[in-house]
Write a protein that holds these residues in place. Structure first.
Motif, PDB file in Angstrom:
ATOM      1  N   GLN A   1     -58.210  23.130 -63.168  1.00 37.11           N
ATOM      2  CA  GLN A   1     -58.508  24.193 -63.362  1.00 37.11           C
ATOM      3  C   GLN A   1     -57.749  25.388 -62.659  1.00 37.11           C
ATOM      4  OE1 GLN A   1     -61.658  25.206 -65.549  1.00 37.11           O
ATOM      5  NE2 GLN A   1     -60.409  23.749 -66.221  1.00 37.11           N
ATOM      6  N   GLU A   2     -57.374  24.979 -61.347  1.00 38.33           N
ATOM      7  CA  GLU A   2     -56.569  25.949 -60.639  1.00 38.33           C
ATOM      8  C   GLU A   2     -55.251  26.177 -61.228  1.00 38.33           C
ATOM      9  OE1 GLU A   2     -56.501  24.126 -56.652  1.00 38.33           O
ATOM     10  OE2 GLU A   2     -58.601  24.194 -56.361  1.00 38.33           O
ATOM     11  N   PHE A   3     -54.876  25.457 -61.703  1.00 41.00           N
ATOM     12  CA  PHE A   3     -53.444  25.468 -62.809  1.00 41.00           C
ATOM     13  C   PHE A   3     -53.641  26.393 -63.784  1.00 41.00           C
ATOM     14  CE2 PHE A   3     -51.621  21.631 -60.608  1.00 41.00           C
ATOM     15  CZ  PHE A   3     -50.736  22.228 -59.616  1.00 41.00           C
ATOM     16  N   CYS A   4     -54.700  26.189 -64.568  1.00 38.22           N
ATOM     17  CA  CYS A   4     -55.075  26.891 -65.701  1.00 38.22           C
ATOM     18  C   CYS A   4     -55.571  28.330 -65.392  1.00 38.22           C
ATOM     19  CB  CYS A   4     -56.101  26.056 -66.442  1.00 38.22           C
ATOM     20  SG  CYS A   4     -55.425  24.682 -67.353  1.00 38.22           S
ATOM     21  N   GLY A   5     -56.293  28.402 -64.706  1.00 36.51           N
ATOM     22  CA  GLY A   5     -57.005  29.758 -64.338  1.00 36.51           C
ATOM     23  C   GLY A   5     -58.066  30.121 -65.264  1.00 36.51           C
ATOM     24  N   THR A   6     -58.371  29.040 -66.200  1.00 35.72           N
ATOM     25  CA  THR A   6     -59.562  29.068 -67.190  1.00 35.72           C
ATOM     26  C   THR A   6     -60.181  27.750 -67.269  1.00 35.72           C
ATOM     27  OG1 THR A   6     -60.088  29.998 -69.501  1.00 35.72           O
ATOM     28  CG2 THR A   6     -57.853  28.570 -69.025  1.00 35.72           C
ATOM     29  N   ASP A   7     -61.045  27.719 -68.093  1.00 34.11           N
ATOM     30  CA  ASP A   7     -61.918  26.479 -68.368  1.00 34.11           C
ATOM     31  C   ASP A   7     -61.495  25.610 -69.523  1.00 34.11           C
ATOM     32  OD1 ASP A   7     -63.870  25.084 -67.325  1.00 34.11           O
ATOM     33  OD2 ASP A   7     -65.560  26.010 -68.711  1.00 34.11           O
ATOM     34  N   LEU A   8     -60.216  25.365 -69.627  1.00 33.14           N
ATOM     35  CA  LEU A   8     -59.693  24.496 -70.556  1.00 33.14           C
ATOM     36  C   LEU A   8     -60.116  23.254 -70.483  1.00 33.14           C
ATOM     37  CD1 LEU A   8     -56.228  26.192 -71.226  1.00 33.14           C
ATOM     38  CD2 LEU A   8     -58.180  26.115 -72.654  1.00 33.14           C
ATOM     39  N   PRO A   9     -60.186  22.218 -71.637  1.00 34.28           N
ATOM     40  CA  PRO A   9     -60.661  20.918 -71.411  1.00 34.28           C
ATOM     41  C   PRO A   9     -59.137  20.068 -70.786  1.00 34.28           C
ATOM     42  CG  PRO A   9     -60.472  21.566 -73.543  1.00 34.28           C
ATOM     43  CD  PRO A   9     -60.384  22.746 -72.842  1.00 34.28           C
ATOM     44  N   LEU A  10     -59.648  19.208 -69.900  1.00 34.24           N
ATOM     45  CA  LEU A  10     -58.331  18.558 -69.684  1.00 34.24           C
ATOM     46  C   LEU A  10     -57.834  17.306 -70.347  1.00 34.24           C
ATOM     47  CD1 LEU A  10     -56.517  17.301 -67.109  1.00 34.24           C
ATOM     48  CD2 LEU A  10     -58.786  16.203 -65.995  1.00 34.24           C
ATOM     49  N   PRO A  11     -56.530  17.463 -71.285  1.00 34.97           N
ATOM     50  CA  PRO A  11     -56.256  16.579 -71.869  1.00 34.97           C
ATOM     51  C   PRO A  11     -55.603  15.101 -71.261  1.00 34.97           C
ATOM     52  CG  PRO A  11     -54.511  18.312 -71.409  1.00 34.97           C
ATOM     53  CD  PRO A  11     -55.600  18.413 -70.440  1.00 34.97           C
ATOM     54  N   LEU A  12     -56.485  14.237 -71.435  1.00 31.43           N
ATOM     55  CA  LEU A  12     -56.162  12.801 -70.774  1.00 31.43           C
ATOM     56  C   LEU A  12     -55.101  11.899 -71.934  1.00 31.43           C
ATOM     57  CD1 LEU A  12     -59.480  12.332 -68.925  1.00 31.43           C
ATOM     58  CD2 LEU A  12     -57.495  13.057 -67.905  1.00 31.43           C
ATOM     59  N   GLY A  13     -56.086  11.417 -72.744  1.00 33.29           N
ATOM     60  CA  GLY A  13     -55.456  10.540 -73.664  1.00 33.29           C
ATOM     61  C   GLY A  13     -55.526  10.805 -75.150  1.00 33.29           C
ATOM     62  N   GLY A  14     -54.620  10.412 -75.913  1.00 33.16           N
ATOM     63  CA  GLY A  14     -54.659  10.686 -77.481  1.00 33.16           C
ATOM     64  C   GLY A  14     -54.024   9.480 -78.221  1.00 33.16           C
ATOM     65  N   MET A  15     -53.525   9.548 -79.388  1.00 32.62           N
ATOM     66  CA  MET A  15     -52.823   8.618 -79.893  1.00 32.62           C
ATOM     67  C   MET A  15     -51.547   9.053 -80.591  1.00 32.62           C
ATOM     68  SD  MET A  15     -56.059   6.293 -81.480  1.00 32.62           S
ATOM     69  CE  MET A  15     -55.042   4.688 -81.455  1.00 32.62           C
ATOM     70  N   ALA A  16     -50.502   8.326 -80.992  1.00 27.05           N
ATOM     71  CA  ALA A  16     -49.488   8.595 -81.556  1.00 27.05           C
ATOM     72  C   ALA A  16     -49.076   7.600 -82.452  1.00 27.05           C
ATOM     73  CB  ALA A  16     -48.341   8.602 -80.485  1.00 27.05           C
ATOM     74  N   LEU A  17     -48.504   7.945 -83.472  1.00 24.58           N
ATOM     75  CA  LEU A  17     -47.961   7.111 -84.695  1.00 24.58           C
ATOM     76  C   LEU A  17     -46.604   7.134 -84.863  1.00 24.58           C
ATOM     77  CD1 LEU A  17     -49.860   6.725 -88.111  1.00 24.58           C
ATOM     78  CD2 LEU A  17     -47.625   7.592 -88.171  1.00 24.58           C
ATOM     79  N   ARG A  18     -45.893   6.122 -85.151  1.00 21.23           N
ATOM     80  CA  ARG A  18     -44.568   5.992 -85.480  1.00 21.23           C
ATOM     81  C   ARG A  18     -44.027   6.786 -86.682  1.00 21.23           C
ATOM     82  NH1 ARG A  18     -41.511   1.553 -84.037  1.00 21.23           N
ATOM     83  NH2 ARG A  18     -43.461   0.281 -83.962  1.00 21.23           N
ATOM     84  N   ARG A  19     -43.164   7.645 -86.635  1.00 19.44           N
ATOM     85  CA  ARG A  19     -42.667   8.529 -87.676  1.00 19.44           C
ATOM     86  C   ARG A  19     -42.053   7.972 -88.915  1.00 19.44           C
ATOM     87  NH1 ARG A  19     -43.072  13.891 -86.205  1.00 19.44           N
ATOM     88  NH2 ARG A  19     -43.214  14.363 -84.205  1.00 19.44           N
ATOM     89  N   SER A  20     -41.590   6.616 -88.636  1.00 16.98           N
ATOM     90  CA  SER A  20     -40.841   6.102 -89.655  1.00 16.98           C
ATOM     91  C   SER A  20     -41.724   5.385 -90.692  1.00 16.98           C
ATOM     92  CB  SER A  20     -39.835   4.711 -89.172  1.00 16.98           C
ATOM     93  OG  SER A  20     -40.712   3.691 -88.549  1.00 16.98           O
ATOM     94  N   ILE A  21     -43.212   5.444 -90.500  1.00 18.75           N
ATOM     95  CA  ILE A  21     -44.084   4.946 -91.445  1.00 18.75           C
ATOM     96  C   ILE A  21     -44.239   6.040 -92.558  1.00 18.75           C
ATOM     97  CG2 ILE A  21     -46.682   4.685 -91.813  1.00 18.75           C
ATOM     98  CD1 ILE A  21     -46.988   3.745 -88.730  1.00 18.75           C
ATOM     99  N   PRO A  22     -44.136   5.611 -93.769  1.00 17.51           N
ATOM    100  CA  PRO A  22     -44.239   6.617 -94.881  1.00 17.51           C
ATOM    101  C   PRO A  22     -45.366   7.575 -94.839  1.00 17.51           C
ATOM    102  CG  PRO A  22     -43.752   4.170 -95.912  1.00 17.51           C
ATOM    103  CD  PRO A  22     -44.021   4.078 -94.062  1.00 17.51           C
ATOM    104  N   LEU A  23     -45.022   8.779 -95.261  1.00 20.05           N
ATOM    105  CA  LEU A  23     -46.146   9.446 -95.040  1.00 20.05           C
ATOM    106  C   LEU A  23     -47.701   9.654 -95.680  1.00 20.05           C
ATOM    107  CD1 LEU A  23     -46.846  12.429 -93.935  1.00 20.05           C
ATOM    108  CD2 LEU A  23     -45.691  13.702 -96.015  1.00 20.05           C
TER     109      LEU A  23
END
Length: 286
Positions: A166-188
């Protein structure tokens, strides 16, 4: 067979197991298998390109952006809570205190390094951090996952990573911890199907929280008790985990901005540029 890698913490298990239990299936008939590993192991594995789909710290994503797309689902954010910097009672932390962190590429480690540039860091498996502090191997440690709910009474919270954020943001943004990533070589068309299937799994899990939690507890795959599981899922596996919202995207972009300004990332990124282009859902081949 699509291999989905996730962490063994309760929210990741909860969000994926609707697929394991057969509650959700792929419209294209794709089959899934899963592997559970700690989040820093998954960060490094994704950098090496090992899994088709993987949980990843948002702080690690810029290092894999060329080979992996971000998914919009299966996300965990802090909102008034998050990882905790803990120490033993009566311990005074000097500027160059020794600290145990859960991995170089984790979001909490990146934020910590920005706030405490003189600290001496040791990277450990997140399950080993509490004991490292108690034994005196380090002066402090950052607890993540379920460890934030129930740690030794001889330890106290020195500072919340949320407060630093919050000190770095200066505002009340949610803290991004974990997400998911998918290999780009997989057909669209298959990539779009995978994201839709995982999103549905998270939605089904959230809607059936009580039943799914009971099944996970009965099978002994969760490290916490029933009350702690309920608390933890309320924090990290909820309606806001199903699909990224505008505020969450702003939080991710702020993390990328802080990392770029600190020289951690080589370019300034916007998360919107790295999602799967679902508008091409009618395509059958990439």
């Amino acid at each position: 067979m699509v291999c989905v890698a996730h962490s063994p913490d309760a929210d990741d298990l909860f969000m994926y197991y609707a697929i394991v239990f057969g509650w959700v299936s792929s419209p294209l008939g794709q089959k899934f298998e899963n592997v559970a590993l700690d989040i820093e192991t998954l960060n490094v594995a994704t950098i090496k390109g090992i899994y088709d789909v993987s949980a990843i710290s948002f702080g690690a994503y810029p290092f894999v952006r060329e080979n992996f797309a971000l998914l919009r689902t299966g996300v965990s954010f802090g909102q008034g809570y998050g990882p905790k910097l803990i120490k033993k009672k009566a311990t005074h932390l000097k500027k160059n205190f020794r600290v145990a962190l859960s991995g170089e590429h984790t979001t909490n480690a990146i934020i910590f390094r920005l706030a405490y540039p003189e600290a001496r860091i040791v990277y450990k498996n997140f399950l080993e951090i509490e004991s490292a502090v108690l034994s005196g191997e380090v002066d402090a440690g950052v607890l993540i996952h379920e460890s934030i709910l129930n740690f030794d009474s001889g330890l106290v919270v020195e500072r919340e990573i949320w407060d630093i954020w919050q000190e770095f943001c200066g505002t009340d943004l949610p803290l991004p911890l974990g997400g998911m990533a998918l290999r780009r070589s997989i057909p669209l068309n298959k990539a779009i199907d995978i994201e839709a299937t995982l999103s549905k799994a998270v939605a089904v899990a959230v809607r059936n929280k009580k039943l799914l939690s009971k099944m996970l507890l009965e099978r002994g795959v969760i490290r916490v008790n029933e009350n702690e599981l309920d608390t933890y899922l309320n924090l990290y596996a909820n309606n806001d985990s199903i699909e990224l919202n505008a505020q969450q995207k702003q939080g991710i972009d702020k993390l990328f901005e802080l990392g770029f300004e600190a020289g951690i990332y080589d370019i300034l990124m916007r998360c919107e540029d790295y999602f799967i282009p679902t508008e091409y859902g009618d395509l059958r081949f990439s």
